[in-house]
Design an enzyme around this catalytic site. Structure first.
Site, PDB file in Angstrom:
ATOM      1  N   GLU A   8       0.794  -1.222   0.000  1.00  0.00           N
ATOM      2  CA  GLU A   8       0.000   0.000   0.000  1.00  0.00           C
ATOM      3  C   GLU A   8       0.833   1.282   0.000  1.00  0.00           C
ATOM      4  OE1 GLU A   8      -3.307   0.035   2.608  1.00  0.00           O
ATOM      5  OE2 GLU A   8      -3.581  -2.122   2.559  1.00  0.00           O
ATOM      6  N   GLU A  13       2.935  -7.284   9.807  1.00  0.00           N
ATOM      7  CA  GLU A  13       1.586  -6.751   9.987  1.00  0.00           C
ATOM      8  C   GLU A  13       0.746  -7.681  10.870  1.00  0.00           C
ATOM      9  OE1 GLU A  13      -0.567  -6.364   6.325  1.00  0.00           O
ATOM     10  OE2 GLU A  13      -2.117  -5.102   7.214  1.00  0.00           O
TER      11      GLU A  13
HETATM   12  C1  BGC Z   1      -3.232  -1.129   6.338  1.00  0.00           C
HETATM   13  C2  BGC Z   1      -3.220  -0.709   7.781  1.00  0.00           C
HETATM   14  C3  BGC Z   1      -4.302   0.302   7.918  1.00  0.00           C
HETATM   15  C4  BGC Z   1      -5.565  -0.456   7.679  1.00  0.00           C
HETATM   16  C5  BGC Z   1      -6.824   0.209   7.991  1.00  0.00           C
HETATM   17  C6  BGC Z   1      -4.512  -1.839   6.104  1.00  0.00           C
HETATM   18  O1  BGC Z   1      -4.645  -2.398   4.876  1.00  0.00           O
HETATM   19  O2  BGC Z   1      -2.125  -1.841   5.949  1.00  0.00           O
HETATM   20  O3  BGC Z   1      -2.045  -0.563   8.375  1.00  0.00           O
HETATM   21  O4  BGC Z   1      -4.278   1.109   9.025  1.00  0.00           O
HETATM   22  O5  BGC Z   1      -5.599  -1.039   6.424  1.00  0.00           O
HETATM   23  O6  BGC Z   1      -7.399  -0.596   8.852  1.00  0.00           O
END
Ligand code: BGC
Length: 889
Positions: free
Chosen positions: A471, A773
């Site tokens: 992202e 993550e």
């Molecule tokens: C991201 C997170 C972000 C979240 C929102 C994800 O896809 O990688 O770090 O805060 O989406 O919940």
């Protein structure tokens, strides 16, 4: 005079020798080497034009500072001249001494102010590709003549896109990423470069390379192009002062020529295509491109001086191993990192080489890029692969520009091992001062700290991002949860202060804060359907929580002042959302407290509690729908209360007492509503997950009598879960602090030392070299989730503040209590971080059944250890079981 005290780290507006200061500068300094007798009475700051010789000229401005404030002074004299070099120094008056201790001079230059658009024009080759297609890198150039030896030359450059600057074929900007990602619909940064050594007497060539960058290149998980515009443009102004008094000036205008060059394409996410056979087209004859006409247009953005550290190559990593596998070459750099690979290779003209990047290896031993697609094919797949075409000259160097990859492994195809002379990884990120140190006898904890630091480095790039791969978005929630750790690990003041400007600029007219800042999508809120992309609890609250964190650590109220309007707008937005919207599931007559409950809008909730992570068990489309239609009202209301509470305190700090009264009332109303809605008759949360206990405890939402009970419940929950955490994204960084605050240090250490998933050391145990993550980082033997996500690294805060005991007791560290969590399972823990005054450190050692502790305290603060007040400097103490400290013999 204290013989050892030195003044150091003189910074102008937080930067070392900046060349473009356009707002009244702030002068700051630190001290080092204090001894117990050191007492700082006052400081004098003298500003002058360079070259400064203190005894010859009267200073043009004199500033004064007295303790106990943080050591910094804001310039409040008449406007400074633009494009002028100044210097300043600071002199300390120490208690009991007549003579001042003077610093060495520090230098800075003022920038162009508003003059850049008056001295130069936006130029670029006309982009004809449709917005959804890639466009080529542009090479724009001009020539200028210099009559005499150069005494000083500066280039001021900006772009809508990412730019690189060369003078006479010498690269000035190297591997930097500029301009940084800002709210390009409002503002773009320019930077100033010292080009004195590259300009020569006679004919000179200037070249600006212009790539898509975040402006037109791919952005976000959706890989959307042309988020801010389709036309690339650059603006540059050069000023050369000669020894004979001549001043040569050159700005971008229609006389410049443009073309293309060896860097054919460059995309932030996709990588580059370099064709080394091509000769650059901007300045060198023959210009290979007939498209030498330059277009000029005037976008409506303000141009501001870069106010934070540059993004550039900060380290070079050599491979741990290079192997040949199935005709390809797999390189392991031993560290997951963010940057580019640099390759020196010899081959045939026209030979094509690809370099693919990944954070993980698949089961077949090749870098795996499949895990980056978490949408099951719904989103475009973007593989980070660089393409090179060789010119055939020996030892060609390929070093991508205008792209960033997140990787530990690189795989080269189209080349034999014998052709490769050297391959390295260049780490690229914001060039921050990483001053946090953590060491322990426990190797796992050291590695955890390393992993957190690497994830921070990889995500504090051109904006604070969630991850550097899938992202690379400026998720506000991620910055919010990690900021309290970030301030301890590195000097992030300017970086986050500047990001907050974009958060405020892109706040919607109703006060909703975007989930991702800078905005990295072109879909309008309406077209997003159920997901408006803004206003999520715990994410939007970043506009309150991040300034609060910065104020606490750096002690400057300016960040609160600057963000005041945006903070008020956010809390107002929350207030209206609670009052004006009632969840459709609620029927009958509304109860009075409902007007303070937020149960509508899109909210991520606690997010990623173990068992609900991506891949495997979800989050699924159902989770997403639930977040949109039945959001977790407890999370949303708790953050509303917390933000109102903090804003009330901020109002008091800023002497806005009427606002403070109103906000205090709001906070109490929301807290009461929270209690009515979410607590049982004992005053305990009705739903007792770990997160639902941590949050009200940390946000002061529970009645006094229920707090110890809730804390005990939390400990029981943790124990019942096999001494493992079950918090998600929002509460994991608060969990250990919560346990410690309620007297459960030992359990906090149990959790920190836990090696079974989900746990921090469980992550370390997977061999990860960055924070993941998800807790495991994989599912069914395959990588899942981002492998470089700093959010769970928020625990670093507890490691510094509690395990090592560096507890700030007042904003800006003017008051500190050193109070470590001694634990017999650890022989040794040491941490140090930088306060605005200088370094503070604590290192403890277990001896039999007691401890010794060595502390480092900068001059100018009040510090205590157990029952003792600490003098400045270094001292060692023995601590008894009873918690009293005595000097060690
Ligand atoms: C991201 C997170 C972000 C979240 C929102 C994800 O896809 O990688 O770090 O805060 O989406 O919940």
């Amino acid at each position: 005079m204290s013989p050892s005290l030195t003044l150091e780290h003189l910074r102008t507006s937080g930067l070392e020798s900046p060349l473009a200061i356009d707002t009244p500068p702030e002068f700051s300094w630190r001290t080092a080497g204090a001894d117990p007798a050191t007492r700082i009475d006052s400081a004098t700051i003298e500003l002058n034009r360079a070259a400064y010789t203190a005894d010859l000229t009267e200073p043009v401005w004199v500033g004064h500072w007295t303790p106990p404030g943080i050591p910094a002074a804001l310039y409040d004299g008449p406007p400074l001249e633009p494009r002028t070099r100044y210097c300043w120094r600071v002199g300390l008056k120490l208690g009991g001494r007549d003579a001042r201790v003077w610093s060495e001079p520090a230098y800075f230059e003022t920038g162009l102010g508003q003059d850049l658009p008056r001295s130069a024009q936006w130029i670029g080759l006309e982009v004809t590709e449709p917005p959804i297609e890639q466009t080529r890198v542009q090479y724009l150039g001009s020539r200028f003549s210099v009559p005499a030896p150069v005494v000083r030359a500066r280039a001021y450059v900006t772009a809508l896109g990412w730019y690189g600057l060369s003078i006479n074929d010498t690269e000035v900007t190297g591997n930097s990423i500029a301009p940084r990602f800002t709210a390009f619909d409002h503002r773009v940064e320019y930077a100033a470069y010292d080009i004195t050594d590259t300009v020569i007497i006679g004919d000179n060539a200037v070249e600006v390379r212009l790539a898509e960058g975040r402006y037109r290149g791919r952005n976000s998980a959706q890989g959307i192009r042309s988020v801010y515009g389709t036309q690339l443009a650059a603006m540059a102004f050069l000023e050369v002062e000669c020894a004979d008094g001549t001043v040569v000036m050159l700005g971008t205008d229609t006389t410049w020529r443009g073309g293309h060059g060896p860097l054919v394409t460059a995309d932030p996410q996709e990588g580059v295509h370099i064709d080394a056979r091509v000769i650059a087209g901007g300045t060198k004859p023959p210009v290979p491109s007939p498209r030498s006409v330059v277009t000029v247009f005037t976008p409506q953005v303000s141009i501001v001086a870069a106010a934070s550290e540059p993004v550039r190559s900060v380290a070079e990593v050599t491979p741990r191993s290079i192997i040949e596998l199935d005709g390809r070459i797999v390189v392991d750099f031993g560290q997951n990192l963010v940057g580019v690979t640099r390759l020196i290779v010899s081959g045939d003209r026209g030979q094509e080489i690809t370099v693919a990047h990944s954070e993980v290896l698949g089961a077949d031993g090749h870098p795996d890029m499949d895990y980056l697609d978490m949408s099951g094919g719904m989103l475009p797949r973007i593989d980070p692969i660089d393409h090179y075409t060789l010119s055939g000259t020996p030892e060609e160097v390929f070093e991508p520009r205008f792209t960033l990859h997140g990787f530990r492994y690189a795989e080269l195809a189209g080349v034999a091992a014998g052709q490769i002379h050297r391959i390295t990884a260049l780490v690229v990120g914001a060039d921050l001062d990483y001053h946090g140190e953590f060491h322990s006898s426990h190797a796992g904890l050291e590695q955890l700290h390393e992993n957190i630091r690497w994830s921070m480095r990889g995500n504090f790039t051109d904006t604070p991002t969630d991850d550097p791969t899938r992202e690379r978005s400026g998720w506000t929630g991620d910055a919010q949860v990690f900021a309290p750790a970030a301030v301890l690990l590195a000097d992030v003041r300017l970086f986050l202060e500047d990001w907050l400007r974009d958060v405020a600029l892109q706040q919607d007219p109703h006060g909703a804060v975007l989930d991702r800042v800078p905005r990295d999508t072109i879909s309008s809120p309406e077209s997003e359907g159920l997901y408006p992309g803004k206003g999520a609890a715990g994410w939007g609250d970043a506009i309150i929580l991040v300034p609060w964190t910065l104020y606490q650590h750096y002690g400057r109220t300016a960040v609160l002042n600057e963000n005041w309007d945006a903070m008020v707008a956010w809390v107002e937005f929350c207030r209206r959302r609670a009052a004006d919207n009632r969840h459709p599931d609620r029927t009958g007559v509304a109860q009075a407290h409902e007007m303070f409950i937020i149960d509508t809008g899109f909210h991520w909730g606690e997010w990623l509690e173990p068992g609900t992570e991506p891949g495997g068990e979800g989050p699924s489309v159902e989770t997403f729908l639930k977040n949109a239609t039945h959001p977790d009202a407890e999370v949303a209301t708790a953050y509303f209360a917390h933000s109102a509470h903090l804003l009330a305190q901020i109002a008091r700090i800023l002497d806005k007492h009427t606002d403070a009264k109103e906000l205090e009332e709001l906070w109490l109303n929301v807290r009461d509503a929270y209690r009515t809605e979410f607590l049982d008759s004992q005053g305990l949360p009705r739903v007792t997950t770990q997160a639902k206990l941590v949050r009200p405890l940390m946000f002061d939402l529970l009645p006094t009598h229920a707090r110890p009970l809730a804390a005990r419940r939390l400990t029981e929950q943790v124990r019942a879960n096999g001494t493992r955490l079950s918090t998600g994204f929002l509460s994991t960084g608060l969990l250990l602090t919560c346990l410690s605050d309620w007297g459960h240090d030992e359990l906090a250490v149990d959790l920190l030392l836990q090696e079974e998933h989900p746990s921090w050391l469980g992550q370390v145990g997977t061999g990860a070299t960055t924070m993941l993550e998800t807790w495991r980082g994989s599912h069914n033997g395959k990588a899942n989730g981002s492998q470089n996500h700093y959010a769970l690294g928020a625990v670093a805060r507890w490691m510094y503040e509690h395990l090592a005991g560096l507890r700030r007791a007042a904003p800006g560290w003017t008051d500190v209590h050193i109070r470590p969590v001694f634990d017999a399972r650890l022989d040794h823990v040491a941490a140090s971080t930088m306060t605005p005054f200088g370094r503070i450190g604590s290192a403890w050692q277990r001896h039999g059944d007691g401890w010794t502790i060595t502390v480092d305290v900068p001059a100018g603060i009040r510090a205590t250890l157990a029952d003792r007040e600490l003098a400045p400097g270094t001292s060692t103490w023995t601590l008894s079981e009873a918690g009293t400290a005595s000097p060690r013999d």
